[in-house]
Structures are given as C-alpha cells and as structure tokens.
Design a protein around this motif. Structure first.
Motif, PDB file in Angstrom:
ATOM      1  N   UNK B   8       0.823  -1.203   0.000  1.00 10.32           N
ATOM      2  CA  UNK B   8       0.000   0.000   0.000  1.00 10.32           C
ATOM      3  C   UNK B   8       0.858   1.254   0.000  1.00 10.32           C
ATOM      4  N   UNK B   9       0.362   2.297  -0.645  1.00 12.18           N
ATOM      5  CA  UNK B   9       1.073   3.574  -0.613  1.00 12.18           C
ATOM      6  C   UNK B   9       0.084   4.734  -0.721  1.00 12.18           C
ATOM      7  N   UNK B  10       0.563   5.898  -0.288  1.00  8.60           N
ATOM      8  CA  UNK B  10      -0.191   7.142  -0.431  1.00  8.60           C
ATOM      9  C   UNK B  10       0.514   7.935  -1.526  1.00  8.60           C
ATOM     10  N   UNK B  11      -0.237   8.528  -2.442  1.00  7.06           N
ATOM     11  CA  UNK B  11       0.399   9.249  -3.547  1.00  7.06           C
ATOM     12  C   UNK B  11       1.163  10.494  -3.105  1.00  7.06           C
ATOM     13  N   UNK B  12       2.406  10.290  -2.706  1.00  8.24           N
ATOM     14  CA  UNK B  12       3.297  11.375  -2.275  1.00  8.24           C
ATOM     15  C   UNK B  12       4.673  11.099  -2.874  1.00  8.24           C
ATOM     16  N   UNK B  41      -6.043   7.079   2.762  1.00  8.96           N
ATOM     17  CA  UNK B  41      -5.806   7.588   4.120  1.00  8.96           C
ATOM     18  C   UNK B  41      -4.747   6.747   4.812  1.00  8.96           C
ATOM     19  N   UNK B  42      -4.036   7.392   5.747  1.00  3.21           N
ATOM     20  CA  UNK B  42      -3.026   6.661   6.535  1.00  3.21           C
ATOM     21  C   UNK B  42      -3.698   5.615   7.415  1.00  3.21           C
ATOM     22  N   UNK B  43      -4.915   5.912   7.858  1.00  3.76           N
ATOM     23  CA  UNK B  43      -5.637   4.932   8.684  1.00  3.76           C
ATOM     24  C   UNK B  43      -5.858   3.652   7.888  1.00  3.76           C
ATOM     25  N   UNK B  44      -6.217   3.796   6.609  1.00  2.00           N
ATOM     26  CA  UNK B  44      -6.415   2.601   5.775  1.00  2.00           C
ATOM     27  C   UNK B  44      -5.123   1.823   5.611  1.00  2.00           C
ATOM     28  N   UNK B  45      -4.023   2.539   5.339  1.00  3.19           N
ATOM     29  CA  UNK B  45      -2.737   1.863   5.136  1.00  3.19           C
ATOM     30  C   UNK B  45      -2.367   1.085   6.405  1.00  3.19           C
ATOM     31  N   UNK B  46      -2.488   1.762   7.543  1.00  2.97           N
ATOM     32  CA  UNK B  46      -2.174   1.123   8.826  1.00  2.97           C
ATOM     33  C   UNK B  46      -3.025  -0.127   9.054  1.00  2.97           C
ATOM     34  N   UNK B  54      -2.149  -6.040   3.357  1.00  5.73           N
ATOM     35  CA  UNK B  54      -0.902  -5.607   2.725  1.00  5.73           C
ATOM     36  C   UNK B  54       0.253  -6.394   3.335  1.00  5.73           C
ATOM     37  N   UNK B  55       1.220  -6.766   2.471  1.00 10.16           N
ATOM     38  CA  UNK B  55       2.438  -7.392   2.986  1.00 10.16           C
ATOM     39  C   UNK B  55       3.397  -6.324   3.497  1.00 10.16           C
ATOM     40  N   UNK B  56       3.371  -5.170   2.839  1.00  7.54           N
ATOM     41  CA  UNK B  56       4.256  -4.073   3.214  1.00  7.54           C
ATOM     42  C   UNK B  56       3.555  -2.768   2.878  1.00  7.54           C
ATOM     43  N   UNK B  57       4.107  -1.658   3.383  1.00  4.30           N
ATOM     44  CA  UNK B  57       3.456  -0.375   3.119  1.00  4.30           C
ATOM     45  C   UNK B  57       4.431   0.778   3.212  1.00  4.30           C
ATOM     46  N   UNK B  58       4.118   1.821   2.466  1.00  3.77           N
ATOM     47  CA  UNK B  58       4.716   3.150   2.579  1.00  3.77           C
ATOM     48  C   UNK B  58       3.997   3.774   3.770  1.00  3.77           C
ATOM     49  N   UNK B  59       4.733   4.046   4.846  1.00  2.00           N
ATOM     50  CA  UNK B  59       4.042   4.436   6.076  1.00  2.00           C
ATOM     51  C   UNK B  59       4.757   5.594   6.761  1.00  2.00           C
ATOM     52  N   UNK B 219       8.660   5.322   6.015  1.00  4.64           N
ATOM     53  CA  UNK B 219       9.437   4.086   6.040  1.00  4.64           C
ATOM     54  C   UNK B 219       8.732   3.019   5.206  1.00  4.64           C
ATOM     55  N   UNK B 220       9.504   2.033   4.814  1.00  4.96           N
ATOM     56  CA  UNK B 220       8.928   0.820   4.264  1.00  4.96           C
ATOM     57  C   UNK B 220       8.622  -0.043   5.489  1.00  4.96           C
ATOM     58  N   UNK B 221       7.340  -0.307   5.715  1.00  5.05           N
ATOM     59  CA  UNK B 221       6.936  -0.980   6.946  1.00  5.05           C
ATOM     60  C   UNK B 221       6.377  -2.370   6.658  1.00  5.05           C
ATOM     61  N   UNK B 222       6.732  -3.314   7.505  1.00  3.81           N
ATOM     62  CA  UNK B 222       6.139  -4.654   7.439  1.00  3.81           C
ATOM     63  C   UNK B 222       5.816  -5.105   8.863  1.00  3.81           C
TER      64      UNK B 222
END
Lengths: 196, 388
Positions: B8-12, B41-46, B54-59, B219-222
C-alpha cells in the motif's frame, strides 16, 4: 428501544445511496437517531454539532484521517474517541476493513452495544458492493450487446450476409480463436475504423 | 518463481523508491511480483498492513512506532528496515499569515527561530484583538508533520494545544482548505506545497530541513511477524528499493523518475512539479521566488535509506512531549526497535555501517538529542504536555 437509549450514530459518506441503505437498515433495527454527513469541509465541527456516540465512515473517504485525531483531546477535539471498533475482536476489524467501512466509538458507549451496529454496517456495505457489482456487470453486458450489434451491421454490409449469418460467423470465429464473441465484435469495429 | 506482494502507498513523492522499484522492474529482477495499491488515508494503510491485507506499506514513520506501542489503536508490532525518505515536508502559510509574520519578523525569514518568534507575536496580537485563533493543518496525529510544526512553534513560545488549533487534513484537501480560509497554514509533503504556491494561495515559509537537519519521514513498513517468516522476500524487497533510491538520486535519471511517478495511477500530478521536489528546487512564493536546498528530500543519498534508531527515539520523545505516549524505558526500547538497520545491512550483504556524518537530528532549538536521556532532553523545553 426508546429514543433516549438509542445511541446517536453519524454516517460520514459521500455516496448518498450507500448512506441511505445503511441508514434504513439502522432505523429498521431500532437505531432511530441516525444522521448522515456528506460534506467533508470542516468535518470535525460537523461531527461535533451532532455529538454522536458512534461514527461510521467508508474507507474510500480520505477524511477518515480527520476522525483519527479524535483519539486525543486538544483544542480542536472535545469528546475523544475511546476505540476503533472493538480492539480485542480482530475478526470484526477484518470484516469491517473488507466491507470497506470503519466505526469509531466515542467515549462512554458500552462495548456490547457496538456489535449489532457494526454487524449491520458490514452486511449493508457488503450488500451495497454486491449491488454495485451487478450494476457494473449489467452495464458492461449492455455495452457488449451494442458492440455486437454494430459489428453485425458491418458484416452484413461488407459481406452481404443476413443478420443470422453475420452472428453465426462471429460466433464460430470466437469459438475457433477461443475468444469471447464481444472481443471478436470489438476487433471488427477496430478494423473497420482503421480501414475507413 | 516469483513472490506476489501487495504493498500500500499514499500518492506522495516520498513513495518514489517503492514506485520506481516496481515500475522500473527492479522488484521483478529480485523475483518479486508487486502489486502497488494506492490508498486514500493513513488509517487505511495502517489497518490493511495490520490485518495482513498488505504485505508491506509506505508508512509515516511515527505510525509504525505508534502501532508497535499500541497507541490509540490495536497493538501490532511493525518493523521498518528501510527509510523511504528523510525530510521532504514544508510549512506553507496563506498570503495573509505570511504578511503578518513578515510584519513581525526580527531577523532572517529562513531562520525558524525568527519566524517562530514572529508567529508568537502574531498570535498574541490576535488574542488581544479578540480574533479567532489560527488554524494549522497537518496530515495525521502520529506524523512528522505534526511534530515538526509543534517543535517549531513551541520554540517561539506558541503552545500548539492552547494558542492555536492544529487539525488533521487529508493532503489532497490541504490546498483547497488554505484557499478558502479553513486553515491559515499547513505542514505537508510534496507535491502539495508546490501546488499551493503555483495556485497563488500560499507561501512556503520553511522547508522542514530548516527545523531538523535529518528527520525520518516515511518508512517501508512490514509486520514484525511477517519479517520473521519471510526474511528472504524482505531482503529482496529492500534491495529493490535500494536500487530504485540510487536510480532516483542520479541527476540524469530524474526526469525519467518524475515521469514514472507522475502517472495517474501513481502520484498523478505534473512531472515537472515532482522533479522540483526531487531536485530540491522549489518555487516558494507566487511571485516566482525560488529556493534551493540540498536537504529538501533525501531518497537514499547520505545513507538516508538505512534506518537510524536514534530517529525513532526522537519521534517517541515527541509523542511523550505532546502527551500521546507515556515516558518509560520499555516503550523507548520498543520504539527504537522498530527501526531495523540490521535487516537493511543483512539485505545489502552484511557488514553495512552507517556512513559517517549520517547521525543526529540537528534540531534548530534545544540541546543535542540524546536517546539515552529523553527526560533530560524534554526538560530543556518550556512548552510540552508530558508528565515525568
């Protein structure tokens, strides 16, 4: 359930149809105090104007992050959120994320009163996306029929075929090439456009 | 065999290493079949990272820490083995607030202490005249933007919880909200500051690198459990992101990278605006004034990609300072343990070391940050809402 004991529920959703489906479901289940907010500008103030116990928001909505600040008290936040669905109930969290909705519970509401609201929310959201899928499928089936009709017309004109013959030709070509008849029809339209 | 991954990522712009890793084929070369999922939204990514969609995320780096500490939310241990970006945010103010600050400033407008003191005089005058308090927008309660704004204004004597309103706004709504007066200023990442300047509705007052020399941003978060079960896949993902970061940092690749990022299903804004950010050459005023900084956004250069636990400690200290987290040695240990240079080093073939001079926070105010003495550090600041 009396009006006083019914928790006040705010639905934040920019889709009026989905909000209506959810609101109707909640009312049928006896939750009579339901308000729908569709305007995202100044959302926090709008939410506070209704002083809700539960806030429901769809996950397509970027303003979900606006509600997250209600976990903390500050000048902008008056009544804090105590929890996000039931934190101990991971199945509920998964079901609500998959359905595309999330619930915020404002401080003071009892835990056991959340579950029926959330369950209803999840089932109505799932019903809505099923409806949406059916609508999309009907739309694309309609589109496909239009394409097939136009391709039939081209074959009839160019090859001097009857309507039935034109259809049989497309169908047999589709079977031979292991494609859908709609794809063959689309190729005929594209080719005729190129050869114009 | 390729491994399918959902990320997952946010368009930034600071998602660039992840996007370029996928779209330039660096991930495929590492045997990964990555599907990037754009979120709103960051809430969705989290949440989607937490429950395994998601296996990983832009967080946001602070969200990774908050999630590991269970702050405000379900406690899910997260690890960050790769920094997607250092710095990259800016503080943009409305033309009216810009004029008010410039009317009060005593010193250089690039000096954050001078602007913070000017802001506190603006705030005092507004209070004396009975005007509404100013409203500042930021992206998330657990965000660097929140902490950077607070750190800056508090240094000038402005209490962010008492003297003005600090509100969360989704980045795509920031510019509109500034234009129609719902907020007087905001702190956000690229491209939104530039968009506001281009539309003539905002002035960039500060690059956040004026406030902190080095700040871990995204960060790249997992999930920690996932990292333990999939060490090889994680290492491959880190290498792909590293290759992408190195690609982006080569000036001759910038226009290609900007074009990749500009695609509608990625960031979806003008390639030119994205390139300005990557180059650190920003238009800061509607009159066309430009400002350059070699520290605007660091994607991989100067060892930016290697996580630094001292950065995690600084973010935790801000959570304590502003009443989001309790002070405690266990919490500090957990927070620092989110940033995993060991996983980064292992992916790079082991023996990796932080490049010289890449340590430290470099804040413009207060004593040098020491992770071993957060209480002592926080005691040096007058404004804050923490209990020792």
């Amino acid at each position: 359930m009396s009006a006083e004991s019914s928790p006040k529920i705010v639905i934040v959703d920019e889709s009026p149809i989905r909000a209506a489906i959810l609101e109707e479901g909640l009312r049928e289940a006896g939750f009579t105090r339901v308000v729908h907010i569709s305007e995202m500008q100044g959302l926090l103030a709008r939410v506070y104007a209704h002083d809700p116990d539960v806030i429901l928001i769809d996950l397509e909505n970027p303003s979900r992050d606006v509600l997250e600040q209600m976990f903390q008290v500050s000048r902008a936040v008056r009544r804090p959120i105590a929890m996000f669905v039931d934190q101990s109930d991971s199945a509920s969290i998964q079901a609500s994320v998959d359905a595309g909705v999330s619930a915020y519970i404002v401080d003071g509401l009892k835990k056991e009163r959340i579950k029926p609201i959330l369950d209803l929310c999840i089932s109505r959201f799932n019903a809505f996306s099923k409806l949406q899928d059916e609508l999309d499928r009907t739309k694309s089936a309609l589109e496909e029929r239009k394409v097939i009709d136009r391709a039939k017309g081209i074959l009839m004109k160019v090859k001097g075929l009857t309507e039935d013959e034109a259809y049989v030709l497309m169908r047999s070509t589709a079977m031979r090439e292991k494609k859908k008849i709609g794809e063959i029809a689309q190729s005929i339209l594209t080719a005729s456009e190129l050869l114009k | 065999m390729t491994t399918p991954l959902h990320i997952g990522f946010i368009p930034l712009v600071d998602a660039s290493a992840l996007i370029v890793a996928v779209d330039k084929g660096f991930a495929t070369a590492e045997g990964l079949d990555v599907t990037l999922v754009r979120e709103v939204s960051w809430s969705n990514v989290r949440d989607k990272l937490n429950i395994g969609r998601f296996d990983a995320a832009h967080l946001l780096a602070p969200v990774a820490i908050a999630s590991s500490l269970g702050l405000g939310h379900v406690k899910v241990p997260i690890v960050a083995p790769f920094n997607l970006g250092l710095n990259g945010n800016a503080i943009t103010v409305s033309p009216a607030l810009h004029a008010a600050i410039m009317g009060e400033i005593d010193g250089d407008a690039k000096d954050p202490m001078a602007t913070a003191l000017a802001l506190s005089r603006v705030v005092a005058k507004r209070r004396a005249s009975g005007a509404e308090p100013l409203t500042f927008g930021m992206t998330f309660p657990f965000s660097t933007h929140n902490y950077q704004l607070r750190f800056w204004m508090a240094a000038g004597g402005v209490d962010p919880d008492e003297d003005l309103r600090l509100v969360v706004l989704p980045p795509p709504y920031m510019v509109d909200s500034l234009a129609n007066g719902h907020v007087d200023a905001f702190c956000v990442g690229a491209p939104w500051n530039s968009v506001a300047v281009d539309l003539g509705v905002g002035h960039i007052l500060h690059f956040v690198s004026d406030i902190l020399v080095r700040a871990a941003e995204k960060v790249l978060a997992v999930r920690q459990s996932w990292s333990e079960k999939n060490p090889e896949v994680l290492a491959a993902l880190i290498r792909a992101a590293q290759r992408a970061a190195e690609f982006i940092e080569q000036p001759e690749n910038r226009s290609e990278a900007a074009a990749i990022l500009a695609q509608p299903e990625r960031i979806g804004v003008d390639a030119e605006v994205i390139q300005r950010t990557l180059d650190g050459r920003l238009k800061i005023s509607p009159d066309g004034t430009r400002r350059e900084s070699s520290r605007y956004l660091l994607v991989g250069r100067e060892g930016a990609a290697r996580p630094d636990p001292a950065q995690a400690a600084w973010l935790y200290a801000q959570m304590v300072r502003w009443g989001q987290a309790q002070m405690g040695p266990d919490a500090l240990k957990t927070a620092m343990g989110v940033f995993r240079p060991d996983l980064y080093d292992a992916a790079m073939g082991g023996g990796g070391k932080a490049p010289a001079g890449s340590h430290g926070i470099g804040a413009f105010a207060g004593p040098a940050f020491d992770p071993a003495d957060i209480a002592g550090h926080l005691a040096a600041f007058k404004i804050g809402h923490w209990k020792p």
